[in-house]
Design a protein around this motif. Structure first.
Motif, short mmCIF file in Angstrom:
data_model
loop_
_atom_site.label_atom_id
_atom_site.label_comp_id
_atom_site.label_asym_id
_atom_site.label_seq_id
_atom_site.Cartn_x
_atom_site.Cartn_y
_atom_site.Cartn_z
N MET A 98 -8.44 -11.16 -6.74
CA MET A 98 -7.43 -12.01 -7.38
C MET A 98 -6.90 -11.21 -8.55
SD MET A 98 -6.10 -15.17 -7.63
CE MET A 98 -5.04 -15.91 -8.87
N ALA A 99 -5.63 -10.79 -8.47
CA ALA A 99 -5.09 -9.88 -9.46
C ALA A 99 -3.62 -10.15 -9.68
CB ALA A 99 -5.29 -8.43 -9.00
N GLN A 100 -3.04 -9.49 -10.68
CA GLN A 100 -1.60 -9.55 -10.88
C GLN A 100 -0.90 -8.91 -9.69
OE1 GLN A 100 0.17 -11.06 -13.43
NE2 GLN A 100 -1.82 -11.88 -14.00
N GLY A 101 0.30 -9.42 -9.38
CA GLY A 101 1.01 -8.95 -8.20
C GLY A 101 1.22 -7.44 -8.17
N GLY A 102 1.43 -6.83 -9.33
CA GLY A 102 1.66 -5.40 -9.38
C GLY A 102 0.49 -4.57 -8.90
N ALA A 103 -0.70 -5.17 -8.84
CA ALA A 103 -1.87 -4.43 -8.38
C ALA A 103 -1.75 -4.02 -6.93
CB ALA A 103 -3.13 -5.28 -8.58
N PHE A 104 -0.86 -4.68 -6.19
CA PHE A 104 -0.71 -4.40 -4.76
C PHE A 104 0.56 -3.59 -4.46
CE2 PHE A 104 -3.16 -8.25 -5.33
CZ PHE A 104 -4.29 -7.99 -4.58
N ALA A 105 1.24 -3.10 -5.51
CA ALA A 105 2.50 -2.39 -5.32
C ALA A 105 2.31 -1.11 -4.51
CB ALA A 105 3.14 -2.09 -6.66
N ARG A 106 1.17 -0.49 -4.57
CA ARG A 106 0.95 0.75 -3.82
C ARG A 106 0.93 0.49 -2.32
NH1 ARG A 106 -5.16 2.87 -4.65
NH2 ARG A 106 -4.39 4.28 -3.03
N TYR A 107 0.63 -0.75 -1.95
CA TYR A 107 0.60 -1.11 -0.53
C TYR A 107 1.93 -1.72 -0.07
CZ TYR A 107 -4.34 -0.55 -1.53
OH TYR A 107 -5.54 -0.05 -1.95
N TYR A 108 2.55 -2.49 -0.95
CA TYR A 108 3.84 -3.09 -0.64
C TYR A 108 4.66 -3.07 -1.93
CZ TYR A 108 7.41 -6.53 0.57
OH TYR A 108 8.61 -7.16 0.78
N ARG A 109 5.55 -2.10 -2.01
CA ARG A 109 6.23 -1.84 -3.29
C ARG A 109 7.01 -3.04 -3.80
NH1 ARG A 109 11.26 2.18 -1.55
NH2 ARG A 109 12.00 0.95 0.23
N ASP A 110 7.60 -3.81 -2.89
CA ASP A 110 8.44 -4.92 -3.33
C ASP A 110 7.64 -6.15 -3.77
OD1 ASP A 110 10.81 -3.57 -3.11
OD2 ASP A 110 11.19 -4.19 -1.05
N SER A 111 6.32 -6.03 -3.78
CA SER A 111 5.51 -7.13 -4.31
C SER A 111 5.75 -7.33 -5.80
CB SER A 111 4.02 -6.88 -4.07
OG SER A 111 3.57 -5.74 -4.78
N GLN A 112 6.34 -6.33 -6.46
CA GLN A 112 6.59 -6.45 -7.91
C GLN A 112 8.02 -6.88 -8.23
OE1 GLN A 112 5.98 -2.55 -9.72
NE2 GLN A 112 6.70 -1.56 -7.86
#
Length: 330
Positions: free
Chosen positions: A82-96
């Protein structure tokens, strides 16, 4: 007697063989509403799957920062975070996309964008290996500081904290001509106490929960960026569950996150008032200063696009949604 015992054990073996504990890390401290809701959802999942699936929550960042947690997820020591959305930007850039700086003027605009973009973020994450269950309102991040910050020059004179491993924030800081001090989140309070840093940008609810507000004097009346959190489980771990159990987990967690999102929004609104009640003085940039903030924020956003950290298509979607909403007179 031994035969009956053996038969009983054999009957239990299918249940034992398929029992799965999904291990979830979060920076949210134990006892917070989010952690309580996750644990409650875990109890419901365990009941509805007859013990085949349970959740184990590791709160308060005990498993490390986002990078450490994702390493542990890759090797199977953990299954999600459970993290801030930006933590997953490396996997899906537009998550931020919802984190684009100085884009939203108020929560109504956030809601107009989220109605259209939440499903795209969720699907984009799943297409790239992460099962998520809905976004959680993180509130607007505001600058809080030891000395008043109205313009960018004021901020450049402060020792600003930046979270480690956050490449988007690092790029934005460079575009703003800032020289931040990069630290893990667990080091922030101590660094404020010692004077190693004297400014940070965070949602007021985080400043209250983590006691950061107690070491600063001012809050700048400028919603720097919108933040959100989410729970994502790596798909390869999630798909080890039976199809029926996957459906239970999705249904229970999606329902839980709908409630967490609503509650968090109210808490974030209340937190802004609360930090002011704790003695933080509100400082307001003038029109010229606000225009300068916006110019630099737009430069930072375009740099994200040029560097391939955000797609122009998704940015155009966001701008079109906001333009339509503003033109509607809502």
């Amino acid at each position: 007697m031994m035969l009956r015992t053996a038969v009983a054990l054999l009957a239990l073996m299918p249940m034992l063989a398929f029992a799965t504990t999904l291990k979830i890390s979060t920076l949210y401290p134990d006892g917070t509403a989010v952690v309580k809701a996750l644990k409650q959802a875990g109890d419901t999942i365990e009941q509805e799957t007859d013990g085949r699936v349970s959740l184990k929550i590791y709160p308060g960042g005990v498993m490390g920062d986002d990078q450490a947690v994702q390493r542990k997820i890759r090797v199977g020591q953990l299954h999600g975070q459970m993290a801030q959305g930006g933590a997953f930007a490396r996997y899906y850039r537009d998550s931020q996309i919802l984190n684009v700086p100085l884009t939203f003027n108020n929560y109504a605009e956030v809601d107009a964008a989220r109605e259209k973009l939440d499903p795209l973020i969720k699907q984009g994450l799943e297409d790239n290996g992460w099962v998520s269950f809905g976004l959680v309102d993180g509130g607007f991040a505001y600058i809080m500081s030891d000395k008043p910050v109205r313009g960018l020059d004021d901020l450049r004179a402060q020792k600003l904290w930046l979270p480690s491993g956050d490449s988007a924030s690092a790029n934005a800081a460079a575009t703003l001509d800032l020289s931040p001090i990069v630290l893990n989140i667990g080091s922030v309070l101590t660094s404020l106490q010692t004077g190693a840093i004297d400014a940070y940008a965070a949602p007021p609810v985080a400043a209250l929960t983590l006691q950061w507000y107690s070491r600063v004097n001012y809050i700048t009346d400028l919603p720097l960026l919108y933040t959100y959190g989410l729970l994502a489980i790596q798909k390869r771990h999630f798909e080890r569950l039976s199809e029926a159990d996957q459906k239970v987990v999705r249904r229970v967690l999606e329902g839980a996150f709908e409630g967490i999102d609503k509650d968090s929004r109210e808490q974030n609104k209340a937190a802004f008032k609360a930090v002011r009640n704790q003695g933080l003085e509100l400082v307001s940039p003038d029109d010229e200063q606000r225009a300068e903030w916006k110019r630099y924020a737009d430069k930072a956003t375009q740099k994200l696009v040029r560097d391939g950290q955000l797609s122009q298509d998704m940015l155009d979607r966001l701008h079109a949604i906001l333009e339509a909403y503003r033109n509607s007179g809502s």
